[in-house]
Scaffold this motif. Sequence first.
Motif, PDB file in Angstrom:
ATOM      1  N   GLY A   1     -13.932  -0.988  -8.311  1.00  0.00           N
ATOM      2  CA  GLY A   1     -13.743   0.185  -8.089  1.00  0.00           C
ATOM      3  C   GLY A   1     -12.490   0.967  -9.145  1.00  0.00           C
ATOM      4  O   GLY A   1     -12.771   2.057  -9.798  1.00  0.00           O
ATOM      5  N   GLY A   2     -11.468   0.200  -9.282  1.00  0.00           N
ATOM      6  CA  GLY A   2     -10.551   0.607 -10.198  1.00  0.00           C
ATOM      7  C   GLY A   2     -11.013   0.724 -11.759  1.00  0.00           C
ATOM      8  O   GLY A   2     -10.889   1.581 -12.420  1.00  0.00           O
ATOM      9  N   ALA A   3     -11.818  -0.454 -11.947  1.00  0.00           N
ATOM     10  CA  ALA A   3     -12.160  -0.455 -13.317  1.00  0.00           C
ATOM     11  C   ALA A   3     -13.435   0.645 -13.697  1.00  0.00           C
ATOM     12  O   ALA A   3     -13.184   1.189 -14.660  1.00  0.00           O
ATOM     13  CB  ALA A   3     -12.853  -1.934 -13.664  1.00  0.00           C
ATOM     14  N   ALA A   4     -14.008   0.713 -12.607  1.00  0.00           N
ATOM     15  CA  ALA A   4     -15.128   1.863 -12.724  1.00  0.00           C
ATOM     16  C   ALA A   4     -14.297   3.514 -13.066  1.00  0.00           C
ATOM     17  O   ALA A   4     -14.655   4.224 -13.918  1.00  0.00           O
ATOM     18  CB  ALA A   4     -16.107   2.075 -11.617  1.00  0.00           C
TER      19      ALA A   4
ATOM     20  N   PHE B   1      -3.907   6.254 -12.208  1.00  0.00           N
ATOM     21  CA  PHE B   1      -3.368   6.626 -11.057  1.00  0.00           C
ATOM     22  C   PHE B   1      -4.462   6.930  -9.873  1.00  0.00           C
ATOM     23  O   PHE B   1      -4.072   6.576  -8.803  1.00  0.00           O
ATOM     24  CB  PHE B   1      -2.378   7.793 -11.152  1.00  0.00           C
ATOM     25  N   TYR B   2      -5.488   7.340 -10.051  1.00  0.00           N
ATOM     26  CA  TYR B   2      -6.520   7.465  -9.138  1.00  0.00           C
ATOM     27  C   TYR B   2      -6.817   6.038  -8.630  1.00  0.00           C
ATOM     28  O   TYR B   2      -7.029   5.916  -7.368  1.00  0.00           O
ATOM     29  CB  TYR B   2      -7.880   8.157  -9.722  1.00  0.00           C
ATOM     30  N   ALA B   3      -6.932   5.219  -9.577  1.00  0.00           N
ATOM     31  CA  ALA B   3      -7.191   3.865  -9.218  1.00  0.00           C
ATOM     32  C   ALA B   3      -6.370   3.133  -8.293  1.00  0.00           C
ATOM     33  O   ALA B   3      -6.357   2.448  -7.348  1.00  0.00           O
ATOM     34  CB  ALA B   3      -7.461   2.975 -10.298  1.00  0.00           C
ATOM     35  N   ILE B   4      -4.910   3.518  -8.551  1.00  0.00           N
ATOM     36  CA  ILE B   4      -3.663   3.094  -7.787  1.00  0.00           C
ATOM     37  C   ILE B   4      -3.800   3.658  -6.358  1.00  0.00           C
ATOM     38  O   ILE B   4      -3.604   3.036  -5.430  1.00  0.00           O
ATOM     39  CB  ILE B   4      -2.344   3.656  -8.483  1.00  0.00           C
ATOM     40  N   LEU B   5      -4.279   5.209  -6.115  1.00  0.00           N
ATOM     41  CA  LEU B   5      -4.370   5.640  -4.947  1.00  0.00           C
ATOM     42  C   LEU B   5      -5.602   4.985  -4.225  1.00  0.00           C
ATOM     43  O   LEU B   5      -5.289   4.705  -3.040  1.00  0.00           O
ATOM     44  CB  LEU B   5      -4.869   7.062  -5.074  1.00  0.00           C
ATOM     45  N   ILE B   6      -6.577   4.524  -4.792  1.00  0.00           N
ATOM     46  CA  ILE B   6      -7.846   4.019  -4.141  1.00  0.00           C
ATOM     47  C   ILE B   6      -7.297   2.388  -3.759  1.00  0.00           C
ATOM     48  O   ILE B   6      -7.835   1.804  -2.532  1.00  0.00           O
ATOM     49  CB  ILE B   6      -9.026   3.942  -5.092  1.00  0.00           C
ATOM     50  N   LEU B   7      -6.605   1.769  -4.390  1.00  0.00           N
ATOM     51  CA  LEU B   7      -5.899   0.433  -4.258  1.00  0.00           C
ATOM     52  C   LEU B   7      -5.355   0.799  -3.007  1.00  0.00           C
ATOM     53  O   LEU B   7      -5.372  -0.165  -2.103  1.00  0.00           O
ATOM     54  CB  LEU B   7      -5.237  -0.302  -5.481  1.00  0.00           C
TER      55      LEU B   7
ATOM     56  N   GLY C   1       0.890  -1.136  -0.117  1.00  0.00           N
ATOM     57  CA  GLY C   1       0.068   0.034  -0.011  1.00  0.00           C
ATOM     58  C   GLY C   1       0.813   1.256   0.156  1.00  0.00           C
ATOM     59  O   GLY C   1       0.604   2.110  -0.855  1.00  0.00           O
ATOM     60  N   THR C   2       1.863   1.316   0.872  1.00  0.00           N
ATOM     61  CA  THR C   2       2.749   2.540   0.778  1.00  0.00           C
ATOM     62  C   THR C   2       3.602   2.537  -0.526  1.00  0.00           C
ATOM     63  O   THR C   2       3.678   4.067  -1.028  1.00  0.00           O
ATOM     64  CB  THR C   2       3.815   2.341   1.913  1.00  0.00           C
ATOM     65  N   PHE C   3       3.931   1.636  -1.035  1.00  0.00           N
ATOM     66  CA  PHE C   3       4.726   1.648  -2.241  1.00  0.00           C
ATOM     67  C   PHE C   3       3.551   2.402  -3.458  1.00  0.00           C
ATOM     68  O   PHE C   3       4.083   3.207  -4.207  1.00  0.00           O
ATOM     69  CB  PHE C   3       5.281   0.340  -2.989  1.00  0.00           C
ATOM     70  N   LEU C   4       2.596   1.719  -3.559  1.00  0.00           N
ATOM     71  CA  LEU C   4       1.530   2.224  -4.366  1.00  0.00           C
ATOM     72  C   LEU C   4       1.021   3.359  -4.060  1.00  0.00           C
ATOM     73  O   LEU C   4       0.892   4.567  -5.239  1.00  0.00           O
ATOM     74  CB  LEU C   4       0.285   1.298  -4.364  1.00  0.00           C
ATOM     75  N   LEU C   5       1.050   4.062  -2.929  1.00  0.00           N
ATOM     76  CA  LEU C   5       0.648   5.478  -2.507  1.00  0.00           C
ATOM     77  C   LEU C   5       1.768   6.380  -3.098  1.00  0.00           C
ATOM     78  O   LEU C   5       1.465   7.447  -3.854  1.00  0.00           O
ATOM     79  CB  LEU C   5       0.661   5.600  -1.197  1.00  0.00           C
ATOM     80  N   MET C   6       2.813   5.796  -3.051  1.00  0.00           N
ATOM     81  CA  MET C   6       4.063   6.914  -3.586  1.00  0.00           C
ATOM     82  C   MET C   6       3.923   7.146  -4.916  1.00  0.00           C
ATOM     83  O   MET C   6       4.325   8.101  -5.490  1.00  0.00           O
ATOM     84  CB  MET C   6       5.264   6.330  -2.998  1.00  0.00           C
ATOM     85  N   VAL C   7       3.559   5.905  -5.673  1.00  0.00           N
ATOM     86  CA  VAL C   7       3.619   5.808  -7.004  1.00  0.00           C
ATOM     87  C   VAL C   7       2.443   6.693  -7.723  1.00  0.00           C
ATOM     88  O   VAL C   7       2.586   7.406  -8.300  1.00  0.00           O
ATOM     89  CB  VAL C   7       3.121   4.194  -7.878  1.00  0.00           C
ATOM     90  N   GLY C   8       1.413   6.667  -6.922  1.00  0.00           N
ATOM     91  CA  GLY C   8       0.361   7.664  -7.528  1.00  0.00           C
ATOM     92  C   GLY C   8       0.479   9.181  -6.982  1.00  0.00           C
ATOM     93  O   GLY C   8       0.189  10.082  -7.957  1.00  0.00           O
TER      94      GLY C   8
ATOM     95  N   SER D   1       3.788  -4.950  -6.315  1.00  0.00           N
ATOM     96  CA  SER D   1       2.789  -4.337  -5.200  1.00  0.00           C
ATOM     97  C   SER D   1       1.687  -4.536  -5.772  1.00  0.00           C
ATOM     98  O   SER D   1       0.695  -4.614  -4.869  1.00  0.00           O
ATOM     99  CB  SER D   1       3.173  -2.744  -5.129  1.00  0.00           C
ATOM    100  N   PHE D   2       1.268  -4.634  -7.249  1.00  0.00           N
ATOM    101  CA  PHE D   2      -0.095  -4.736  -7.537  1.00  0.00           C
ATOM    102  C   PHE D   2      -0.495  -6.335  -7.257  1.00  0.00           C
ATOM    103  O   PHE D   2      -1.655  -6.294  -7.230  1.00  0.00           O
ATOM    104  CB  PHE D   2      -0.194  -4.453  -9.113  1.00  0.00           C
ATOM    105  N   SER D   3       0.549  -7.041  -7.159  1.00  0.00           N
ATOM    106  CA  SER D   3       0.181  -8.532  -7.035  1.00  0.00           C
ATOM    107  C   SER D   3      -0.248  -9.128  -5.814  1.00  0.00           C
ATOM    108  O   SER D   3      -1.035  -9.958  -5.515  1.00  0.00           O
ATOM    109  CB  SER D   3       1.279  -9.327  -7.409  1.00  0.00           C
TER     110      SER D   3
END
Length: 373
Positions: free
Chosen positions: A330-333, A304-310, A141-148, A250-252
């Motif tokens: 949620g991400g697909a939407a 990238f919004y979907a990444i932040l939500i994830l 979650g932290t890694f993806l937050l930084m990416v987004g 991170s996605f996996s």
Amino acid sequence: MKQPISHKSTLGYFRWAFVITAVGLMLGALLGWQSTGTISGMATIFFICTVLAVLEISLSFDNAIVNANKLKEMTPAWQHRFLTWGIIIAVFGMRIVFPLAIVAIAARIGPIDAIILAARQPAEYARIMNEAHLPIAAFGGTFLLMVGLSYFFDPEKDVHWIVSVEKLMSRGATVKGIEIAFVLALILTFASLIEGQESTTFVYSAIYGLLTFLVVEVIGALLDASQKAMAEAARGGLGAFIYLEVLDASFSFDGVIGAFALTQNLFIIAIGLGIGAMYVRSMTIMLVENGTLTHYRYLEHGAFYAILILAIIMYVQTLFHIPEVVTGLGGAALIGVSLWSSIRHNKRKEARAKAQAKAQAEVHSPARERLEA
């Protein structure tokens, strides 16, 4: 780096994904027959593999878009390396080796013993994986937050989808380290909501996720800078490759952990998620070669919004469970809405261009008539 527009059909991009789907589902059915000896058991495992593949695809729409965003800056040689060696690492490394490594570390056993445990005691294997969910969620979650956040906190970003929010973040990017401060504040907030020793585990795991992002960024910049010094064509090489591999990991995390809600068999999970990963690869190639991200200007924003939500969902899952279907849909939407906004923008742009052309034609028409007269 500008990519040539491909004339390959959509189905052409998914040819290998279809092949892997057929092989994977046959292996799943065979595994079901060997483990149960019944048609119903075989059909059940066949169905689970299908659901897992769909789950992986739904969770990875944003992954494909972010991959394409990074790949378009890479040379054709490094694109090819990522789409061949990278997918092998993604399928076998993250869907097989990674869960085994977690169990081996958590149970303090060797990798061979972890494989034996997965084959002979799947329930115990699943229990260990589920117990490891908190540090995995904190790290990923932290890694993806930084990416987004790094995408939106960019002073040079001039294309905005949700204008008021993104302009504010773009201006805020002038404050050095603002995204790191935001993530650290979020880590402390969630840590305060978690009780006992798990709170300390969450903080340490999240800090490791933050450090991993920063280290990957530094290594990538150093590698790509040295390559650029040797040859301009090497831009976006090994550093970008490492970044994409950590990003895929991170996605996996969420998909691998969520898969245990459907089955405790590691090999069924590997088949189902591996099939899904091939579709992500095909989508990535299609997005890069067709220049889709250029044509649909808000598609990246949606991803990238979907990444932040994830990332936020992974944090919240340390407190209580959120169904994977919610995460995927949620991400697909979000991506769907960003695509719709992009299409509306393109239509408005075309309408303005037609109106301008018509106005110019009307202005020049009397002049032509006078000349003709």
